[in-house]
Design an enzyme around this catalytic site. Sequence first.
Site, PDB file in Angstrom:
ATOM      1  N   ARG A  26     107.999  26.966  21.124  1.00 42.48           N
ATOM      2  CA  ARG A  26     108.440  28.290  21.535  1.00 42.48           C
ATOM      3  C   ARG A  26     107.389  29.231  21.626  1.00 42.48           C
ATOM      4  O   ARG A  26     107.247  30.319  22.416  1.00 42.48           O
ATOM      5  CB  ARG A  26     109.593  28.698  20.534  1.00 42.48           C
ATOM      6  CG  ARG A  26     110.800  27.832  20.786  1.00 42.48           C
ATOM      7  CD  ARG A  26     111.689  28.262  19.438  1.00 42.48           C
ATOM      8  NE  ARG A  26     110.930  28.019  18.385  1.00 42.48           N
ATOM      9  CZ  ARG A  26     111.323  28.348  17.029  1.00 42.48           C
ATOM     10  NH1 ARG A  26     112.421  29.314  16.865  1.00 42.48           N
ATOM     11  NH2 ARG A  26     110.469  28.343  15.895  1.00 42.48           N
ATOM     12  N   LYS A  67     105.838  12.335  16.033  1.00 36.77           N
ATOM     13  CA  LYS A  67     106.375  13.787  15.627  1.00 36.77           C
ATOM     14  C   LYS A  67     107.481  13.829  14.547  1.00 36.77           C
ATOM     15  O   LYS A  67     108.379  13.212  14.963  1.00 36.77           O
ATOM     16  CB  LYS A  67     106.169  14.615  16.790  1.00 36.77           C
ATOM     17  CG  LYS A  67     106.689  16.149  16.708  1.00 36.77           C
ATOM     18  CD  LYS A  67     106.804  16.923  17.836  1.00 36.77           C
ATOM     19  CE  LYS A  67     106.996  18.522  17.851  1.00 36.77           C
ATOM     20  NZ  LYS A  67     108.513  18.424  17.540  1.00 36.77           N
ATOM     21  N   CYS A  83     114.267  15.181  16.391  1.00 38.35           N
ATOM     22  CA  CYS A  83     115.285  15.741  17.142  1.00 38.35           C
ATOM     23  C   CYS A  83     116.535  15.813  16.320  1.00 38.35           C
ATOM     24  O   CYS A  83     117.028  15.157  15.679  1.00 38.35           O
ATOM     25  CB  CYS A  83     115.739  15.012  18.256  1.00 38.35           C
ATOM     26  SG  CYS A  83     117.096  15.660  19.445  1.00 38.35           S
ATOM     27  N   GLN A  94     106.838  11.176  25.480  1.00 38.21           N
ATOM     28  CA  GLN A  94     107.422  10.892  24.188  1.00 38.21           C
ATOM     29  C   GLN A  94     108.487  10.076  24.419  1.00 38.21           C
ATOM     30  O   GLN A  94     109.481  10.445  25.274  1.00 38.21           O
ATOM     31  CB  GLN A  94     107.858  12.425  23.816  1.00 38.21           C
ATOM     32  CG  GLN A  94     108.614  12.140  22.283  1.00 38.21           C
ATOM     33  CD  GLN A  94     109.121  13.400  21.674  1.00 38.21           C
ATOM     34  OE1 GLN A  94     109.885  14.070  22.393  1.00 38.21           O
ATOM     35  NE2 GLN A  94     108.339  13.742  20.649  1.00 38.21           N
ATOM     36  N   ASN A 111     102.936  22.263  12.848  1.00 45.38           N
ATOM     37  CA  ASN A 111     104.096  22.778  13.613  1.00 45.38           C
ATOM     38  C   ASN A 111     105.147  23.682  13.307  1.00 45.38           C
ATOM     39  O   ASN A 111     105.620  23.173  12.196  1.00 45.38           O
ATOM     40  CB  ASN A 111     104.622  21.741  14.531  1.00 45.38           C
ATOM     41  CG  ASN A 111     105.518  22.057  15.596  1.00 45.38           C
ATOM     42  OD1 ASN A 111     106.788  21.633  15.642  1.00 45.38           O
ATOM     43  ND2 ASN A 111     105.188  23.184  16.331  1.00 45.38           N
ATOM     44  N   PRO A 147     106.515  19.214  22.828  1.00 45.19           N
ATOM     45  CA  PRO A 147     107.464  18.988  23.840  1.00 45.19           C
ATOM     46  C   PRO A 147     108.777  20.019  23.554  1.00 45.19           C
ATOM     47  O   PRO A 147     109.193  20.317  22.486  1.00 45.19           O
ATOM     48  CB  PRO A 147     107.778  17.491  23.367  1.00 45.19           C
ATOM     49  CG  PRO A 147     107.675  17.501  21.848  1.00 45.19           C
ATOM     50  CD  PRO A 147     106.422  18.417  21.632  1.00 45.19           C
ATOM     51  N   MET A 148     109.265  20.296  24.629  1.00 45.32           N
ATOM     52  CA  MET A 148     110.530  21.005  24.563  1.00 45.32           C
ATOM     53  C   MET A 148     111.450  20.809  25.900  1.00 45.32           C
ATOM     54  O   MET A 148     111.277  21.261  26.880  1.00 45.32           O
ATOM     55  CB  MET A 148     110.314  22.320  24.545  1.00 45.32           C
ATOM     56  CG  MET A 148     109.660  23.238  23.162  1.00 45.32           C
ATOM     57  SD  MET A 148     109.288  24.877  23.110  1.00 45.32           S
ATOM     58  CE  MET A 148     110.756  25.719  23.526  1.00 45.32           C
ATOM     59  N   GLU A 149     112.721  20.007  25.264  1.00 51.45           N
ATOM     60  CA  GLU A 149     113.539  19.657  26.499  1.00 51.45           C
ATOM     61  C   GLU A 149     114.249  20.739  27.177  1.00 51.45           C
ATOM     62  O   GLU A 149     114.613  21.687  26.500  1.00 51.45           O
ATOM     63  CB  GLU A 149     114.596  18.721  25.825  1.00 51.45           C
ATOM     64  CG  GLU A 149     115.343  17.905  26.556  1.00 51.45           C
ATOM     65  CD  GLU A 149     116.626  17.595  26.404  1.00 51.45           C
ATOM     66  OE1 GLU A 149     117.228  18.080  25.491  1.00 51.45           O
ATOM     67  OE2 GLU A 149     117.377  16.792  27.071  1.00 51.45           O
TER      68      GLU A 149
HETATM   69  C1  LIG Z   1     114.757  23.951  23.595  1.00 52.66           C
HETATM   70  C2  LIG Z   1     113.796  22.932  22.509  1.00 52.66           C
HETATM   71  C3  LIG Z   1     113.585  21.832  22.933  1.00 52.66           C
HETATM   72  C4  LIG Z   1     112.989  20.770  22.126  1.00 52.66           C
HETATM   73  N1  LIG Z   1     112.630  19.438  22.560  1.00 52.66           N
HETATM   74  C5  LIG Z   1     111.833  18.849  21.837  1.00 52.66           C
HETATM   75  C6  LIG Z   1     111.559  17.546  22.351  1.00 52.66           C
HETATM   76  O1  LIG Z   1     112.000  16.978  23.522  1.00 52.66           O
HETATM   77  N2  LIG Z   1     110.894  16.720  21.625  1.00 52.66           N
HETATM   78  C7  LIG Z   1     110.411  17.079  20.272  1.00 52.66           C
HETATM   79  O2  LIG Z   1     109.717  16.224  19.546  1.00 52.66           O
HETATM   80  N3  LIG Z   1     110.727  18.233  19.740  1.00 52.66           N
HETATM   81  C8  LIG Z   1     111.523  19.201  20.479  1.00 52.66           C
HETATM   82  N4  LIG Z   1     111.544  20.481  20.244  1.00 52.66           N
HETATM   83  C9  LIG Z   1     111.058  20.991  18.846  1.00 52.66           C
HETATM   84  C10 LIG Z   1     109.712  21.672  19.262  1.00 52.66           C
HETATM   85  O3  LIG Z   1     108.702  20.732  19.799  1.00 52.66           O
HETATM   86  C11 LIG Z   1     108.936  22.300  18.071  1.00 52.66           C
HETATM   87  O4  LIG Z   1     108.653  21.250  16.958  1.00 52.66           O
HETATM   88  C12 LIG Z   1     109.785  23.375  17.559  1.00 52.66           C
HETATM   89  O5  LIG Z   1     110.078  24.292  18.674  1.00 52.66           O
HETATM   90  C13 LIG Z   1     108.949  24.153  16.359  1.00 52.66           C
HETATM   91  O6  LIG Z   1     107.809  24.729  16.857  1.00 52.66           O
HETATM   92  P1  LIG Z   1     107.748  26.278  17.542  1.00 52.66           P
HETATM   93  O7  LIG Z   1     107.917  27.053  16.233  1.00 52.66           O
HETATM   94  O8  LIG Z   1     106.176  26.577  17.903  1.00 52.66           O
HETATM   95  O9  LIG Z   1     108.719  26.448  18.754  1.00 52.66           O
HETATM   96  C14 LIG Z   1     112.533  21.239  20.866  1.00 52.66           C
HETATM   97  C15 LIG Z   1     112.647  22.635  20.774  1.00 52.66           C
HETATM   98  C16 LIG Z   1     113.358  23.358  21.143  1.00 52.66           C
HETATM   99  C17 LIG Z   1     113.533  24.966  20.881  1.00 52.66           C
END
Ligand SMILES: Cc1cc2nc3c(=O)[nH]c(=O)nc-3n(C[C@H](O)[C@H](O)[C@H](O)COP(=O)(O)O)c2cc1C
Length: 333
Positions: free
Chosen positions: A234, A149, A107, A77, A209, A16-18
């Site tokens: 990302r 998560k 978060c 979520q 993750n 998830p990435m808001e």
């Molecule tokens: C811009 C942004 C928005 C995110 N939004 C959420 C979200 O809505 N819910 C959540 O559980 N994690 C959120 N995350 C965390 C990511 O799901 C993930 O755990 C984190 O980026 C690490 O993984 P990565 O290194 O593959 O990016 C967000 C991360 C970023 C950078």
Amino acid sequence: MTPSLTEINPQVALAPMEGVLEATVRELITAQGGWDFCVTEFVRVSHERLPLKVFHRCSPELRQGAVTPSGVPVHLQLLGSDPESMAINARVAAKAGAQVVDLNFGCPAKIVNRHGGGASLLRKPEQVGAVTRAVVEALKPLQLPVTAKMRLGFEDTSLAVENAQAIEAAGATQLVIHARTKVQGYKPPAHWAEIGRIAQAVSLPLFANGDIWTLEDYQKCCQASGVNQVMLGRTAMADPWLAARIKAYAAGQAFAETRFSDLLGLMLTWMQSGGSQYSERVRVMRIKQWLLMLVPRWGDLARKAFDQCKRLEEESQVIELLEAKGGAALMPS
Ligand SMILES: Cc1cc2nc3c(=O)[nH]c(=O)nc-3n(C[C@H](O)[C@H](O)[C@H](O)COP(=O)(O)O)c2cc1C
């Protein structure tokens, strides 16, 4: 004999990435193959019962069987700290079409944490357990699974095992661990070995993750954590073919390297397909955001492209730039 990590078919999930991984981007990425499921941006729950439209706005896929157009399951979520409100809204989510509800215990946003949600809950494993149990109980009559998560903790990792155990004891069926504390934010490195410590203490399926940018990172993460299932965030934006590459690796097959121009092509595809529902201004802003997100994986190539793009305002200029750098929109299949 215990099978090696890669002999066990690994699942790969889209994080998830808001503000980044909304429905149109989820579809674009999951359509590239190798993805087992994805998780929506969080729906924030406070004290009111949210209307169905909030869930449908967050996840239009709920109206289509909770799968992306290419058939990959979408988990909805929720983020909140009050067990009763979470239970009530989990039922609304189910009514909206959710098939799996995921709980956000990670978060780092100040506003969320000030209200006792997200990562701040990790200071109180008993409340993490209470929220999880309330949602599990609410969805039990509908036989819908609940997943979670979490980060490793808030200030430190001392409660990581307790939080994971609370989530398991409350009846969640799966847990993703972002291998950093709230205080560590997104600062590298991710502490994959800490996931291994948690894996010794729980038996529910775990997903690792954080900072898995390449197949080599995946291999190192497997080694450090003993967990072979991963969630990519990302890192999925920086290489949407990494999921398929991990699957190919696990099956002992080769998979082509991703080229930077492949990514630029995907951006062009998004502008012409899913992104077309947004205004030109939003599309241009999102491409700049996407280019910036590529820097940890692609270094100077991405930095230079971002620098050249950052002052452009018209979409035609952005398209020209991406095409000049070798990007070509993918043909619809
Ligand atoms: C811009 C942004 C928005 C995110 N939004 C959420 C979200 O809505 N819910 C959540 O559980 N994690 C959120 N995350 C965390 C990511 O799901 C993930 O755990 C984190 O980026 C690490 O993984 P990565 O290194 O593959 O990016 C967000 C991360 C970023 C950078």
